[in-house]
Design a protein around this motif. Structure first.
Motif, short mmCIF file in Angstrom:
data_model
loop_
_atom_site.label_atom_id
_atom_site.label_comp_id
_atom_site.label_asym_id
_atom_site.label_seq_id
_atom_site.Cartn_x
_atom_site.Cartn_y
_atom_site.Cartn_z
N GLN A 217 28.62 33.26 53.06
CA GLN A 217 28.73 34.55 52.37
C GLN A 217 30.17 34.80 51.93
OE1 GLN A 217 28.05 37.93 54.85
NE2 GLN A 217 27.63 39.31 53.15
N GLU A 218 31.13 34.53 52.81
CA GLU A 218 32.52 34.72 52.45
C GLU A 218 32.98 33.68 51.44
OE1 GLU A 218 33.86 36.92 56.61
OE2 GLU A 218 34.71 34.95 56.12
N GLU A 219 32.42 32.49 51.49
CA GLU A 219 32.74 31.47 50.49
C GLU A 219 32.29 31.93 49.11
OE1 GLU A 219 34.34 28.38 48.72
OE2 GLU A 219 34.50 28.63 50.89
N ARG A 220 31.09 32.54 49.02
CA ARG A 220 30.62 33.07 47.74
C ARG A 220 31.53 34.18 47.24
NH1 ARG A 220 25.63 32.48 50.38
NH2 ARG A 220 25.57 34.71 50.92
N ALA A 221 32.01 35.02 48.15
CA ALA A 221 32.92 36.10 47.76
C ALA A 221 34.21 35.54 47.18
CB ALA A 221 33.20 36.99 48.96
N LEU A 222 34.72 34.50 47.80
CA LEU A 222 35.95 33.88 47.31
C LEU A 222 35.73 33.24 45.94
CD1 LEU A 222 38.91 33.16 47.88
CD2 LEU A 222 38.12 31.10 49.05
N GLN A 223 34.60 32.56 45.77
CA GLN A 223 34.29 31.95 44.48
C GLN A 223 34.15 33.01 43.39
OE1 GLN A 223 30.74 29.70 45.36
NE2 GLN A 223 31.86 28.04 46.37
N ARG A 224 33.51 34.13 43.73
CA ARG A 224 33.35 35.20 42.75
C ARG A 224 34.71 35.77 42.37
NH1 ARG A 224 32.47 37.05 38.63
NH2 ARG A 224 31.58 39.08 38.16
N TRP A 225 35.61 35.93 43.33
CA TRP A 225 36.95 36.43 43.04
C TRP A 225 37.68 35.49 42.08
CZ3 TRP A 225 42.04 34.99 43.49
CH2 TRP A 225 42.99 36.02 43.36
N HIS A 226 37.62 34.19 42.35
CA HIS A 226 38.29 33.22 41.49
C HIS A 226 37.68 33.23 40.09
CE1 HIS A 226 41.16 31.50 44.23
NE2 HIS A 226 40.23 31.17 45.11
N ALA A 227 36.35 33.32 39.99
CA ALA A 227 35.70 33.34 38.69
C ALA A 227 36.12 34.57 37.89
CB ALA A 227 34.18 33.31 38.86
N PHE A 228 36.20 35.71 38.56
CA PHE A 228 36.63 36.93 37.88
C PHE A 228 38.06 36.81 37.37
CE2 PHE A 228 38.86 41.04 38.20
CZ PHE A 228 38.17 41.75 37.24
N GLN A 229 38.95 36.34 38.22
CA GLN A 229 40.35 36.21 37.82
C GLN A 229 40.52 35.22 36.68
OE1 GLN A 229 42.91 38.06 38.87
NE2 GLN A 229 41.49 39.24 40.14
N ALA A 230 39.75 34.13 36.69
CA ALA A 230 39.92 33.08 35.69
C ALA A 230 39.28 33.44 34.35
CB ALA A 230 39.33 31.77 36.21
N ASN A 231 38.16 34.17 34.37
CA ASN A 231 37.35 34.30 33.16
C ASN A 231 37.06 35.72 32.70
OD1 ASN A 231 36.90 31.40 33.05
ND2 ASN A 231 35.49 31.69 34.77
N GLU A 232 37.31 36.73 33.54
CA GLU A 232 36.83 38.06 33.20
C GLU A 232 37.88 39.16 33.32
OE1 GLU A 232 33.38 38.86 35.60
OE2 GLU A 232 32.67 36.80 35.42
N SER A 233 39.11 38.83 33.62
CA SER A 233 40.10 39.85 33.95
C SER A 233 41.11 40.11 32.83
CB SER A 233 40.87 39.45 35.22
OG SER A 233 41.57 38.23 35.04
N GLY A 234 40.88 39.56 31.64
CA GLY A 234 41.84 39.77 30.56
C GLY A 234 42.00 41.23 30.19
N TYR A 235 40.91 41.97 30.14
CA TYR A 235 40.96 43.41 29.83
C TYR A 235 41.89 44.13 30.81
CZ TYR A 235 38.54 44.72 34.05
OH TYR A 235 38.26 44.93 35.37
N GLN A 236 41.81 43.70 32.08
CA GLN A 236 42.56 44.35 33.14
C GLN A 236 44.06 44.16 32.93
OE1 GLN A 236 42.64 42.77 37.42
NE2 GLN A 236 40.91 44.20 37.44
N HIS A 237 44.46 42.94 32.62
CA HIS A 237 45.88 42.68 32.39
C HIS A 237 46.40 43.47 31.19
CE1 HIS A 237 46.10 39.59 35.44
NE2 HIS A 237 45.01 39.03 34.94
N GLU A 238 45.61 43.54 30.12
CA GLU A 238 46.04 44.29 28.94
C GLU A 238 46.19 45.77 29.26
OE1 GLU A 238 47.24 45.08 25.05
OE2 GLU A 238 47.08 43.19 26.15
N GLN A 239 45.25 46.33 30.01
CA GLN A 239 45.30 47.76 30.29
C GLN A 239 46.32 48.10 31.36
OE1 GLN A 239 40.86 48.95 28.68
NE2 GLN A 239 41.16 48.96 30.88
N ILE A 240 46.64 47.17 32.22
CA ILE A 240 47.74 47.37 33.16
C ILE A 240 49.07 47.36 32.42
CG2 ILE A 240 49.02 46.31 35.07
CD1 ILE A 240 46.31 45.30 36.13
N GLN A 241 49.21 46.44 31.48
CA GLN A 241 50.51 46.24 30.83
C GLN A 241 50.69 47.08 29.58
OE1 GLN A 241 50.78 42.01 30.18
NE2 GLN A 241 50.68 41.52 32.36
N SER A 242 49.64 47.21 28.75
CA SER A 242 49.83 47.83 27.43
C SER A 242 48.63 48.68 27.03
CB SER A 242 50.06 46.73 26.37
OG SER A 242 51.15 45.90 26.71
#
Length: 377
Positions: A217-242
């Protein structure tokens, strides 16, 4: 009087809808993606189909009528006008509940779950589990006023929600939220008694890589975190920065605003391969319109700039309930949840659902909220 609660219905003029249709008709489209899937973002053919429907068939007035049936009101708190929906239960002993949305959400997310929570008797559930429901729009979202200064942290918003609930006659209440609603509801949990009795959370965010997993279960959580950071977090960086920079594009282009959200519906919902099989075009466009008509692309994005890098978890003494939906952007384990919330009284992993729990699976979320707060009454 500054403490007055006044009616404030949704009533956008026809000229705003005419302007939208005119802008949609003049869209300058990019060339199509070079892949057969969503890996470069929302596909051109899907966006054209959505926006053709938006221009030619979508009916905002139907959504407006649903919202206006929920006592939309405004009140001024801490120098800012706060807009909210208020649905009283027919059960006189109902528990007051404030639900807080996140980004890219709005009170639209709660329209399906609201009647299940306020009138459980009518939906085959125990009337003792009824809630008086208050659904405010975050500052800078929806019809709530846009802050003109910095400083609107989750803690400040939570204090404003306490004032709002007390102004409505609810001296003691419970709170629920996910996404930024998680942050505000957690801050309410930190305020605690006597005002806040308990909180229920439908997300468990990680602010860095989760600790070394000790089970699948924790391994799946870690994989989901990595997938989000690698492929889905671009909006977050833009809205944090600009947030101001992205605000120009989204405020000027309805297609840009729609694409910014449509991608998230595909990535973050638990669908069968097509997000429109889970959320209808009308539902998606209702929420997109809450940002387009209110011109809140920049003001809503600023919540990331203001808070994301400085957000810290606070100790919560009141009972905490946590419900995990398998396609959310963060997953966890009971062990990790218990470490963060020593007074964890409810924990459950649901069989389906994603980031927009109330929107995607209203029956499941309603059952979770009832079960969680039943322990705190």
């Amino acid at each position: 009087m500054t403490e007055t609660i006044r009616p404030h219905p949704f009533a956008f003029p026809d000229s705003a809808l005419d302007d939208l249709r005119e802008r949609l008709s003049r869209t300058r489209w990019p060339d199509r993606e070079t892949v057969p899937d969503w890996s470069q973002g929302a596909p051109l053919d899907r966006m054209r189909a959505l926006c053709d429907y938006w221009r030619d068939s979508y009916d905002w007035r139907a959504c407006e009528a649903r919202l206006n049936a929920l006592d939309p009101s405004m009140t001024r708190i801490d120098g800012l006008d706060i807009h909210f929906l208020h649905l009283r239960s027919p059960e006189p002993d109902a528990t007051p509940l404030v639900m807080t949305h996140g980004w890219p959400g709005s009170v639209i997310e709660f329209l399906k779950v609201a009647p299940l929570l306020t009138d459980p008797r009518a939906h085959g559930a125990d009337p003792a589990d009824a809630f008086h429901l208050v659904m405010p729009s975050l500052p800078g979202f929806g019809l709530s006023e846009k802050p003109t200064e910095t400083g609107w942290t989750p803690e400040r918003i939570a204090r404003a929600w306490v004032v709002l609930m007390q102004r409505l006659g609810y001296d003691r209440f419970v709170a629920q939220g996910g996404d930024w609603g998680y942050a505000v509801s957690s801050a309410l949990g930190t305020i605690g008694e006597p005002a806040v009795q308990a909180v229920h959370l439908s997300m468990f965010p990680h602010y860095g890589p989760p600790e070394d997993p000790s089970d699948p279960q924790e391994e799946r959580a870690l994989q989901r975190w990595h997938a989000f950071q690698a492929n889905e977090s671009g909006y977050q960086h833009e809205q944090i920065q600009s947030p101001q920079t992205i605000g120009y594009a989204l405020t000027d282009s309805p297609v840009g605003q729609a694409a910014w959200f449509y991608e998230k519906y595909e990535q973050w919902t638990d669908h069968d391969g097509d997000p429109e099989h889970l959320l209808s075009r009308d539902e998606m466009l209702d929420n997109i319109m809450m940002y387009w008509l209110t011109q809140t692309a920049a003001s809503s994005a600023r919540i990331y700039w203001q808070n994301f890098r400085a957000f810290t978890e606070q100790k919560i003494q009141v009972p905490v309930g946590l419900s995990l939906f398998p396609r959310d952007i963060h997953l966890t384990s009971r062990r990790w949840a218990q470490e963060r919330f020593p007074n964890l009284v409810h924990y459950n992993e649901l069989p389906k659902g994603g980031h927009f729990a109330a929107w995607e699976q209203p029956e499941l979320l309603a059952a979770e909220v009832r079960a969680s707060f039943r322990r705190s009454r």
